[in-house]
Design a protein around this motif. Sequence first.
Motif, PDB file in Angstrom:
ATOM      1  N   THR A 198      -6.272   9.161  15.807  1.00 49.61           N
ATOM      2  CA  THR A 198      -6.066  10.530  15.335  1.00 49.61           C
ATOM      3  C   THR A 198      -6.909  11.455  16.218  1.00 49.61           C
ATOM      4  O   THR A 198      -7.772  10.977  16.953  1.00 49.61           O
ATOM      5  CB  THR A 198      -6.486  10.690  13.859  1.00 49.61           C
ATOM      6  OG1 THR A 198      -7.902  10.529  13.760  1.00 49.61           O
ATOM      7  CG2 THR A 198      -5.777   9.680  12.963  1.00 49.61           C
ATOM      8  N   PRO A 199      -6.690  12.754  16.144  1.00 51.53           N
ATOM      9  CA  PRO A 199      -7.508  13.669  16.954  1.00 51.53           C
ATOM     10  C   PRO A 199      -9.016  13.525  16.709  1.00 51.53           C
ATOM     11  O   PRO A 199      -9.817  13.780  17.600  1.00 51.53           O
ATOM     12  CB  PRO A 199      -7.014  15.058  16.523  1.00 51.53           C
ATOM     13  CG  PRO A 199      -5.611  14.829  16.085  1.00 51.53           C
ATOM     14  CD  PRO A 199      -5.618  13.474  15.445  1.00 51.53           C
ATOM     15  N   ALA A 200      -9.412  13.099  15.521  1.00 46.18           N
ATOM     16  CA  ALA A 200     -10.836  12.921  15.208  1.00 46.18           C
ATOM     17  C   ALA A 200     -11.363  11.556  15.647  1.00 46.18           C
ATOM     18  O   ALA A 200     -12.538  11.272  15.497  1.00 46.18           O
ATOM     19  CB  ALA A 200     -11.064  13.104  13.717  1.00 46.18           C
TER      20      ALA A 200
ATOM     21  N   LEU B 228     -10.743  13.208   8.454  1.00 46.96           N
ATOM     22  CA  LEU B 228      -9.283  13.315   8.546  1.00 46.96           C
ATOM     23  C   LEU B 228      -8.852  14.714   8.101  1.00 46.96           C
ATOM     24  O   LEU B 228      -9.252  15.193   7.043  1.00 46.96           O
ATOM     25  CB  LEU B 228      -8.630  12.254   7.658  1.00 46.96           C
ATOM     26  CG  LEU B 228      -7.154  11.957   7.859  1.00 46.96           C
ATOM     27  CD1 LEU B 228      -6.875  11.450   9.276  1.00 46.96           C
ATOM     28  CD2 LEU B 228      -6.677  10.927   6.841  1.00 46.96           C
ATOM     29  N   ASP B 229      -8.035  15.363   8.923  1.00 50.61           N
ATOM     30  CA  ASP B 229      -7.501  16.680   8.568  1.00 50.61           C
ATOM     31  C   ASP B 229      -5.985  16.630   8.707  1.00 50.61           C
ATOM     32  O   ASP B 229      -5.413  15.562   8.913  1.00 50.61           O
ATOM     33  CB  ASP B 229      -8.118  17.777   9.441  1.00 50.61           C
ATOM     34  CG  ASP B 229      -7.832  17.596  10.926  1.00 50.61           C
ATOM     35  OD1 ASP B 229      -7.057  16.690  11.313  1.00 50.61           O
ATOM     36  OD2 ASP B 229      -8.374  18.387  11.715  1.00 50.61           O
ATOM     37  N   GLY B 230      -5.347  17.796   8.596  1.00 52.20           N
ATOM     38  CA  GLY B 230      -3.895  17.838   8.667  1.00 52.20           C
ATOM     39  C   GLY B 230      -3.339  17.251   9.944  1.00 52.20           C
ATOM     40  O   GLY B 230      -2.402  16.452   9.915  1.00 52.20           O
ATOM     41  N   SER B 231      -3.911  17.606  11.100  1.00 55.87           N
ATOM     42  CA  SER B 231      -3.395  17.065  12.359  1.00 55.87           C
ATOM     43  C   SER B 231      -3.610  15.560  12.419  1.00 55.87           C
ATOM     44  O   SER B 231      -2.791  14.831  12.986  1.00 55.87           O
ATOM     45  CB  SER B 231      -4.041  17.763  13.562  1.00 55.87           C
ATOM     46  OG  SER B 231      -5.435  17.541  13.582  1.00 55.87           O
ATOM     47  N   GLY B 232      -4.687  15.080  11.803  1.00 59.33           N
ATOM     48  CA  GLY B 232      -4.923  13.634  11.748  1.00 59.33           C
ATOM     49  C   GLY B 232      -3.896  12.913  10.894  1.00 59.33           C
ATOM     50  O   GLY B 232      -3.462  11.803  11.226  1.00 59.33           O
ATOM     51  N   VAL B 233      -3.491  13.533   9.786  1.00 57.83           N
ATOM     52  CA  VAL B 233      -2.459  12.929   8.933  1.00 57.83           C
ATOM     53  C   VAL B 233      -1.150  12.808   9.711  1.00 57.83           C
ATOM     54  O   VAL B 233      -0.510  11.759   9.709  1.00 57.83           O
ATOM     55  CB  VAL B 233      -2.257  13.747   7.634  1.00 57.83           C
ATOM     56  CG1 VAL B 233      -1.011  13.289   6.885  1.00 57.83           C
ATOM     57  CG2 VAL B 233      -3.484  13.651   6.745  1.00 57.83           C
TER      58      VAL B 233
END
Length: 188
Positions: free
Chosen positions: A8-10, A62-67
Amino acid sequence: MESRTVTTPAGPTQVRIGGPDSRHTVLLLPDAGETADVFDTVCERLHNSDLRTVVPETIDGLDGSGVFALLDELKLPWVHLAGSGAGAELAWSVAAGRFGRFVSLVVADRGHPAVAGPDGRIRDASAPAAEVPTTIVIGNPDRRAEADASMRYVTGEFRVVELAGVGNVPAQAPAEFASAIALRTGSW
């Protein structure tokens, strides 16, 4: 359940994947500070209902872009979305205003972000409506007004399920939470 690492981005996110191969997959998001273990009994019941589950070990970072990155990497174009506590807030944020990626939304003890919570605070006054059938399961009667007011921010069919005196819905009422999710996966 199979454990898998997705990017994910994170950074890397560990997820548990289980249940039968099914056209219905449920993404379950735990509360902040909780692990995927909180959904063990819920997942067992969903698997018995012929549903596949995906659960991040934690939503920390985890955020929206990670989901969306998680769903893309797992090649899941459509999922049923469920969350508890901060996981419910994350579920609302990714489902709101995004028609076409999520089939349904089931959240525990959180109303739409544009609605005042029991403390009178509005988390995001500009949050768009969720364009999916939605169920809010509340264990705390103080959240009833928040749940009822969320109806105007849902463009699909809307339900509130109240469970009196339940502090942690997935942990203390897994059968009821799993039933609310399973009902949203049916076409009835």
